[in-house]
Design an enzyme around this catalytic site. Structure first.
Site, PDB file in Angstrom:
ATOM      1  CB  SER A 140      -0.871   0.019   1.263  1.00  0.00           C
ATOM      2  OG  SER A 140      -1.558   1.237   1.367  1.00  0.00           O
ATOM      3  CE1 TYR A 153      -3.912  -2.123   5.153  1.00  0.00           C
ATOM      4  CE2 TYR A 153      -3.028  -0.011   4.428  1.00  0.00           C
ATOM      5  CZ  TYR A 153      -3.660  -1.214   4.143  1.00  0.00           C
ATOM      6  OH  TYR A 153      -4.042  -1.487   2.844  1.00  0.00           O
TER       7      TYR A 153
HETATM    8  P1  NDP Z   1     -11.473  -5.997   0.529  1.00  0.00           P
HETATM    9  O1  NDP Z   1     -11.792  -5.579   1.938  1.00  0.00           O
HETATM   10  O2  NDP Z   1     -12.362  -5.590  -0.580  1.00  0.00           O
HETATM   11  O3  NDP Z   1     -11.307  -7.601   0.487  1.00  0.00           O
HETATM   12  C1  NDP Z   1     -10.509  -8.222   1.460  1.00  0.00           C
HETATM   13  C2  NDP Z   1     -10.282  -9.651   1.053  1.00  0.00           C
HETATM   14  O4  NDP Z   1      -9.389 -10.252   1.993  1.00  0.00           O
HETATM   15  C3  NDP Z   1     -11.553 -10.490   1.094  1.00  0.00           C
HETATM   16  O5  NDP Z   1     -11.453 -11.451   0.071  1.00  0.00           O
HETATM   17  C4  NDP Z   1     -11.480 -11.156   2.474  1.00  0.00           C
HETATM   18  O6  NDP Z   1     -12.182 -12.401   2.551  1.00  0.00           O
HETATM   19  C5  NDP Z   1      -9.988 -11.395   2.575  1.00  0.00           C
HETATM   20  N1  NDP Z   1      -9.512 -11.542   3.949  1.00  0.00           N
HETATM   21  C6  NDP Z   1      -9.506 -10.622   4.939  1.00  0.00           C
HETATM   22  N2  NDP Z   1      -8.962 -11.134   6.048  1.00  0.00           N
HETATM   23  C7  NDP Z   1      -8.605 -12.418   5.758  1.00  0.00           C
HETATM   24  C8  NDP Z   1      -7.996 -13.464   6.486  1.00  0.00           C
HETATM   25  N3  NDP Z   1      -7.631 -13.310   7.772  1.00  0.00           N
HETATM   26  N4  NDP Z   1      -7.777 -14.642   5.860  1.00  0.00           N
HETATM   27  C9  NDP Z   1      -8.158 -14.828   4.566  1.00  0.00           C
HETATM   28  N5  NDP Z   1      -8.724 -13.859   3.814  1.00  0.00           N
HETATM   29  C10 NDP Z   1      -8.953 -12.673   4.411  1.00  0.00           C
HETATM   30  O7  NDP Z   1      -9.976  -5.502   0.291  1.00  0.00           O
HETATM   31  P2  NDP Z   1      -9.269  -4.869  -1.018  1.00  0.00           P
HETATM   32  O8  NDP Z   1      -9.571  -5.693  -2.194  1.00  0.00           O
HETATM   33  O9  NDP Z   1      -9.529  -3.424  -1.034  1.00  0.00           O
HETATM   34  O10 NDP Z   1      -7.735  -5.046  -0.578  1.00  0.00           O
HETATM   35  C11 NDP Z   1      -6.928  -6.102  -1.039  1.00  0.00           C
HETATM   36  C12 NDP Z   1      -5.493  -5.804  -0.630  1.00  0.00           C
HETATM   37  O11 NDP Z   1      -5.092  -4.563  -1.210  1.00  0.00           O
HETATM   38  C13 NDP Z   1      -5.274  -5.673   0.872  1.00  0.00           C
HETATM   39  O12 NDP Z   1      -4.026  -6.243   1.236  1.00  0.00           O
HETATM   40  C14 NDP Z   1      -5.234  -4.178   1.092  1.00  0.00           C
HETATM   41  O13 NDP Z   1      -4.500  -3.842   2.234  1.00  0.00           O
HETATM   42  C15 NDP Z   1      -4.572  -3.721  -0.194  1.00  0.00           C
HETATM   43  N6  NDP Z   1      -4.822  -2.340  -0.538  1.00  0.00           N
HETATM   44  C16 NDP Z   1      -6.104  -1.897  -0.816  1.00  0.00           C
HETATM   45  C17 NDP Z   1      -6.309  -0.582  -1.140  1.00  0.00           C
HETATM   46  C18 NDP Z   1      -7.657  -0.030  -1.467  1.00  0.00           C
HETATM   47  O14 NDP Z   1      -7.762   1.201  -1.632  1.00  0.00           O
HETATM   48  N7  NDP Z   1      -8.710  -0.837  -1.586  1.00  0.00           N
HETATM   49  C19 NDP Z   1      -5.198   0.385  -1.179  1.00  0.00           C
HETATM   50  C20 NDP Z   1      -3.920  -0.195  -0.878  1.00  0.00           C
HETATM   51  C21 NDP Z   1      -3.755  -1.497  -0.575  1.00  0.00           C
HETATM   52  P3  NDP Z   1     -13.779 -12.476   2.902  1.00  0.00           P
HETATM   53  O15 NDP Z   1     -14.499 -12.083   1.641  1.00  0.00           O
HETATM   54  O16 NDP Z   1     -13.996 -13.901   3.298  1.00  0.00           O
HETATM   55  O17 NDP Z   1     -14.013 -11.495   4.013  1.00  0.00           O
END
Ligand code: NDP
Length: 242
Positions: A140, A153
């Site tokens: 990020s 984070y």
């Molecule tokens: P979302 O919140 O849309 O989705 C999160 C995903 O991670 C879901 O599939 C969720 O599963 C899964 N998840 C969360 N915790 C766990 C766990 N303990 N074990 C297994 N799966 C888990 O997130 P984003 O798509 O926005 O983010 C994806 C990545 O990108 C992250 O690492 C985030 O930090 C990073 N990121 C995102 C940004 C943004 O603006 N969106 C910016 C910068 C980085 P379930 O559906 O079962 O809950």
């Protein structure tokens, strides 16, 4: 068959990455923690575009669950190989440090940073013996610049960036590449509580990014053509921070 494991593949950026890597011919392992319905949707979308996918639920923060689930998968797929790992699953628990609770710190570190170690270590041996592998870590802007309210984070993502650079040098002789992708604000469930109208005024390109735009970059890093890129952190943030 060659597989790609995408952690957090049920929603957001992870879902878009699953669809992109499926187009490259990989079987897709869709990891998630609780949202089976969303994971099934991702699987159906992959199958509709002619791909193959399996659900592989586990908590990325749980070392025992990671080991036992991946060991079972390997035992039941002796002729298959997980060639691509996208460490994407992540959570935010924002608070000013003065108010941050122990569990807000440790949950974010375990889910975003410890998971990188446990999952990657489990898959490395096969990549090294096959002399091919692509490891792509979704970090990020927060891990590069630091953002107030996100010491947990920012620290976790900065930790993954350090790990990416170190591991890239360890495994390069076996043609395994390790890179990080650092998104800015991307339109997913993770950012839906944010004030997009105010924030987008700070972004030179004037909008949040789309999950598919991040997925296209991940897809390139996973491809054969990206074989000479390793140890890099590539930003995708609309010009917000360079
Ligand atoms: P979302 O919140 O849309 O989705 C999160 C995903 O991670 C879901 O599939 C969720 O599963 C899964 N998840 C969360 N915790 C766990 C766990 N303990 N074990 C297994 N799966 C888990 O997130 P984003 O798509 O926005 O983010 C994806 C990545 O990108 C992250 O690492 C985030 O930090 C990073 N990121 C995102 C940004 C943004 O603006 N969106 C910016 C910068 C980085 P379930 O559906 O079962 O809950």
């Amino acid at each position: 068959m060659k597989y790609a494991l995408v952690t957090g593949g049920s929603r957001g950026i992870g879902k878009a990455v699953c669809l992109e890597l499926s187009k490259q011919g990989y079987g897709i392992l869709i990891n998630y923690i609780s949202n089976r319905h969303a994971a099934e949707d991702t699987k159906t979308s992959i199958e509709q575009q002619g791909g193959i996918a399996e659900l592989i639920p586990f908590d990325v923060a749980d070392n025992n669950a990671v080991d036992s689930t991946l060991t079972t998968w390997m035992e039941t797929h002796p002729d298959d190989f997980i060639a691509v790992l996208v460490n994407n699953a992540g959570i935010r628990k924002d608070a000013l440090m003065i108010f941050m609770q122990n569990e807000e710190w440790s949950n974010v570190i375990r889910t975003n940073l410890d998971s990188f170690f446990h999952i990657t270590r489990r898959l490395l041996k096969d990549m090294l013996s096959n002399r091919f592998g692509r490891i792509i870590n979704i970090v990020s802007l927060s891990g590069l610049k630091g953002l107030p309210g996100q010491t947990n984070y920012s620290a976790a993502k900065a930790g993954v960036i350090g790990g990416t650079k170190a591991l890239a040098q360890e495994v390069a002789p076996r043609k395994v590449t390790v890179n990080a992708v650092a998104p800015g604000f991307i339109d997913t469930d993770m950012t839906k509580d944010m004030d997009e109208n105010t924030l987008k005024k700070m972004i030179p390109l004037g909008r949040f990014g789309k999950p598919e735009e991040v997925a296209a970059l991940v897809g390139f890093l996973a491809s054969e053509q990206a074989g000479y890129i390793t140890g890099e952190v590539i930003s995708i943030n609309g010009g917000l921070y360079t």
